[in-house]
Design an enzyme around this catalytic site. Structure first.
Site, PDB file in Angstrom:
ATOM      1  N   GLY A  97       0.855  -1.198   0.000  1.00 18.10           N
ATOM      2  CA  GLY A  97       0.000   0.000   0.000  1.00 18.10           C
ATOM      3  C   GLY A  97       0.886   1.242   0.000  1.00 18.10           C
ATOM      4  N   ALA A  98       0.841   1.974  -1.110  1.00 15.81           N
ATOM      5  CA  ALA A  98       1.686   3.177  -1.233  1.00 15.81           C
ATOM      6  C   ALA A  98       0.860   4.433  -1.026  1.00 15.81           C
ATOM      7  CB  ALA A  98       2.345   3.200  -2.611  1.00 15.81           C
ATOM      8  N   GLY A  99      -0.215   4.293  -0.264  1.00 20.06           N
ATOM      9  CA  GLY A  99      -1.064   5.456   0.025  1.00 20.06           C
ATOM     10  C   GLY A  99      -0.432   6.321   1.096  1.00 20.06           C
ATOM     11  N   GLY A 142       1.301   4.114   4.042  1.00 23.29           N
ATOM     12  CA  GLY A 142       2.398   3.297   3.520  1.00 23.29           C
ATOM     13  C   GLY A 142       3.577   4.144   3.064  1.00 23.29           C
ATOM     14  N   ASP A 192       2.118  -1.665  -4.514  1.00 21.94           N
ATOM     15  CA  ASP A 192       0.719  -1.211  -4.597  1.00 21.94           C
ATOM     16  C   ASP A 192       0.118  -1.764  -5.886  1.00 21.94           C
ATOM     17  OD1 ASP A 192      -0.801   1.435  -3.069  1.00 21.94           O
ATOM     18  OD2 ASP A 192      -1.698   0.674  -4.930  1.00 21.94           O
ATOM     19  N   ASN A 196     -12.215  -4.282   2.774  1.00 20.72           N
ATOM     20  CA  ASN A 196     -10.890  -4.529   3.337  1.00 20.72           C
ATOM     21  C   ASN A 196     -10.677  -5.996   3.718  1.00 20.72           C
ATOM     22  OD1 ASN A 196     -10.232  -1.937   2.797  1.00 20.72           O
ATOM     23  ND2 ASN A 196     -10.164  -1.220   4.915  1.00 20.72           N
ATOM     24  N   THR A 246      -4.321  -2.115   8.206  1.00 27.96           N
ATOM     25  CA  THR A 246      -5.628  -1.929   7.571  1.00 27.96           C
ATOM     26  C   THR A 246      -6.767  -2.076   8.588  1.00 27.96           C
ATOM     27  OG1 THR A 246      -4.630  -2.935   5.621  1.00 27.96           O
ATOM     28  CG2 THR A 246      -7.030  -2.726   5.608  1.00 27.96           C
ATOM     29  N   ARG A 277      -1.866   9.120  21.010  1.00 31.65           N
ATOM     30  CA  ARG A 277      -2.869  10.186  20.904  1.00 31.65           C
ATOM     31  C   ARG A 277      -3.314  10.638  22.303  1.00 31.65           C
ATOM     32  NH1 ARG A 277      -6.094   7.453  15.763  1.00 31.65           N
ATOM     33  NH2 ARG A 277      -5.171   8.806  14.192  1.00 31.65           N
ATOM     34  N   HIS A 285      -9.524  -1.354  18.332  1.00 32.05           N
ATOM     35  CA  HIS A 285      -9.192  -0.058  17.738  1.00 32.05           C
ATOM     36  C   HIS A 285     -10.495   0.563  17.244  1.00 32.05           C
ATOM     37  CE1 HIS A 285      -6.844   3.034  15.970  1.00 32.05           C
ATOM     38  NE2 HIS A 285      -6.979   2.644  14.711  1.00 32.05           N
TER      39      HIS A 285
HETATM   40  N1  APR Z   1      -2.640  -4.667  -3.046  1.00 30.01           N
HETATM   41  C1  APR Z   1      -1.827  -3.625  -2.895  1.00 30.01           C
HETATM   42  N2  APR Z   1      -2.252  -2.375  -2.630  1.00 30.01           N
HETATM   43  C2  APR Z   1      -3.559  -2.168  -2.533  1.00 30.01           C
HETATM   44  C3  APR Z   1      -4.499  -3.220  -2.688  1.00 30.01           C
HETATM   45  C4  APR Z   1      -3.990  -4.513  -2.965  1.00 30.01           C
HETATM   46  N3  APR Z   1      -4.787  -5.567  -3.129  1.00 30.01           N
HETATM   47  N4  APR Z   1      -5.737  -2.694  -2.533  1.00 30.01           N
HETATM   48  C5  APR Z   1      -5.597  -1.394  -2.281  1.00 30.01           C
HETATM   49  N5  APR Z   1      -4.278  -1.054  -2.287  1.00 30.01           N
HETATM   50  C6  APR Z   1      -3.670   0.247  -2.061  1.00 30.01           C
HETATM   51  C7  APR Z   1      -4.400   1.391  -2.737  1.00 30.01           C
HETATM   52  O1  APR Z   1      -4.102   1.450  -4.134  1.00 30.01           O
HETATM   53  C8  APR Z   1      -3.870   2.599  -1.967  1.00 30.01           C
HETATM   54  O2  APR Z   1      -2.752   3.194  -2.604  1.00 30.01           O
HETATM   55  O3  APR Z   1      -3.698   0.596  -0.695  1.00 30.01           O
HETATM   56  C9  APR Z   1      -3.441   2.009  -0.621  1.00 30.01           C
HETATM   57  C10 APR Z   1      -4.202   2.581   0.556  1.00 30.01           C
HETATM   58  O4  APR Z   1      -3.825   3.903   0.683  1.00 30.01           O
HETATM   59  P1  APR Z   1      -4.815   5.078   1.153  1.00 30.01           P
HETATM   60  O5  APR Z   1      -6.104   4.953   0.426  1.00 30.01           O
HETATM   61  O6  APR Z   1      -4.061   6.357   1.076  1.00 30.01           O
HETATM   62  O7  APR Z   1      -5.123   4.685   2.671  1.00 30.01           O
HETATM   63  P2  APR Z   1      -4.240   5.052   3.950  1.00 30.01           P
HETATM   64  O8  APR Z   1      -4.654   6.357   4.492  1.00 30.01           O
HETATM   65  O9  APR Z   1      -2.805   4.802   3.679  1.00 30.01           O
HETATM   66  O10 APR Z   1      -4.791   3.947   4.968  1.00 30.01           O
HETATM   67  C11 APR Z   1      -4.580   2.579   4.717  1.00 30.01           C
HETATM   68  O11 APR Z   1      -4.639   1.992   7.014  1.00 30.01           O
HETATM   69  O12 APR Z   1      -5.142   3.293   8.850  1.00 30.01           O
HETATM   70  C12 APR Z   1      -5.623   2.347   7.960  1.00 30.01           C
HETATM   71  O13 APR Z   1      -7.997   2.795   7.836  1.00 30.01           O
HETATM   72  C13 APR Z   1      -6.794   2.874   7.145  1.00 30.01           C
HETATM   73  O14 APR Z   1      -7.404   0.769   6.189  1.00 30.01           O
HETATM   74  C14 APR Z   1      -6.753   1.991   5.945  1.00 30.01           C
HETATM   75  C15 APR Z   1      -5.242   1.737   5.769  1.00 30.01           C
END
Ligand code: APR
Length: 305
Positions: A7-9, A12, A31, A93, A117, A149, A173
């Site tokens: 996950g590069a969001g 990540g 990702d 998820n 997640t 927090r 959580h």
């Molecule tokens: N494989 C790889 N990456 C994936 C997959 C998958 N099957 N499905 C989704 N992703 C990637 C998305 O493309 C996205 O870039 O996961 C990333 C999630 O990033 P964000 O939407 O920015 O979410 P973020 O704020 O990083 O939170 C991620 O952590 O804190 C928890 O509730 C939050 O469940 C969420 C997770």
């Protein structure tokens, strides 16, 4: 040491960045949006001469790039939007975590897995079952964040340094987190400084701390504090610190809890969850913990694992 981040969001990429500036040698970001992972890695690497780190960060869309990882962190999934609870992310998820955990089990069978997640405690359990890993190799990040927090809100109220504050948040959580009594600032118990009402207010704010950020952002959810929390757990594994950290772990029947993952104090070291610690948390907290455990258990039993 190799650490992979799925996950590069927001969470990540910030985690990968934090690890890079802490001089981790080998970091992979994966990702499904391959270019996003590659962009994050390239952006971080372009800062290497500025931050003065020597490690390598690689972005990719392929799970083969996690091979050889000592630790794999999964943040893959949807994040909350305003008005959403962590539980609303459940179905999507679940599917994502199942497939990601299976890939991790296949490509990095010797690693320690950290789940980020949400909804966290359920996702950590799914990851444990789907990967086929032993329970000490899987943990979820939540208690470190919830505790940080709470510490921050206490320090703000008392105008002291957050590092002076000792506190412990366990349980689920979300709204059912268990904020134990006995928080201290320096040598003093908070009850000596704050009224019951003020203390209750800080606890309530902590329970909604993630939501407060989500509402302010309007799009996306908290990421700096979550990434910092995971990086502390990764450090504890890397340096075999054997620190007691509140993490979502398999209960091993501690506190009378069943076959679930939930936030408990755990010794985190090179072998993963080296021990689940039964601390004296008082009758009320123990009951809250058991109640939260029942809620998690109910959800887990509905899953077809
Ligand atoms: N494989 C790889 N990456 C994936 C997959 C998958 N099957 N499905 C989704 N992703 C990637 C998305 O493309 C996205 O870039 O996961 C990333 C999630 O990033 P964000 O939407 O920015 O979410 P973020 O704020 O990083 O939170 C991620 O952590 O804190 C928890 O509730 C939050 O469940 C969420 C997770």
């Amino acid at each position: 040491m190799k650490v992979s981040v799925i996950g590069a969001g927001a969470v990540g990429s910030q985690l990968a960045f934090a690890l890079a500036i802490k001089n981790y040698e080998n970091i992979a970001i994966i990702d499904i949006k391959e270019n996003l992972a590659r962009a994050r890695a390239l952006d971080i690497m372009q800062s290497s001469s500025l931050w003065g780190f020597e490690g390598k960060v690689k972005g990719s869309g392929e799970y083969k790039d996690i091979e050889g990882s000592d630790i794999v962190v999964t943040t893959a999934g949807l994040a909350r939007k305003p008005g959403m609870t962590r539980e609303a992310l459940f179905d999507t998820n679940c599917k994502i975590t199942r497939s990601v955990a299976a890939e991790i089990g296949k490509h990095a069978p010797g690693c320690i897995m950290i789940v980020v997640t949400n909804p966290l405690d359920i996702m950590a359990y799914i990851a444990y079952r789907e990967s086929g890993f032993s329970p000490e190799k899987v943990m979820g990040m939540a208690g470190v964040l919830d505790t940080a927090r709470y510490k921050y809100f206490i320090s703000e109220k008392l105008s002291c340094s957050p590092s002076e504050v000792e506190a412990l948040v366990l349980g689920m959580h979300g709204a059912d987190m268990v904020i134990t009594d006995g928080a201290r600032a320096g040598k003093k118990n908070l009850k000596d400084f704050l009224s019951v009402k003020d203390l209750q207010g800080l606890k309530e704010r902590t329970k909604k701390a993630g939501k407060e950020v989500v509402e302010l952002l309007g799009s996306g959810s908290a990421s700096f504090a979550p990434a910092a929390s995971v990086s502390l757990m990764v450090d504890s594994i890397r340096h075999d610190r054997k620190e007691i950290l509140p993490c979502s772990v398999h209960t091993r029947s501690a506190y009378g809890l069943g076959d679930i993952f939930i936030g408990l104090p755990a010794v985190i070291g090179r072998a993963g969850v080296e021990e689940v610690v039964e601390e004296e948390i008082g009758e009320a907290a123990r009951k809250e913990l058991l109640d939260a455990g029942k809620k998690i258990e109910k959800k887990i039993r509905k899953l077809e694992l």
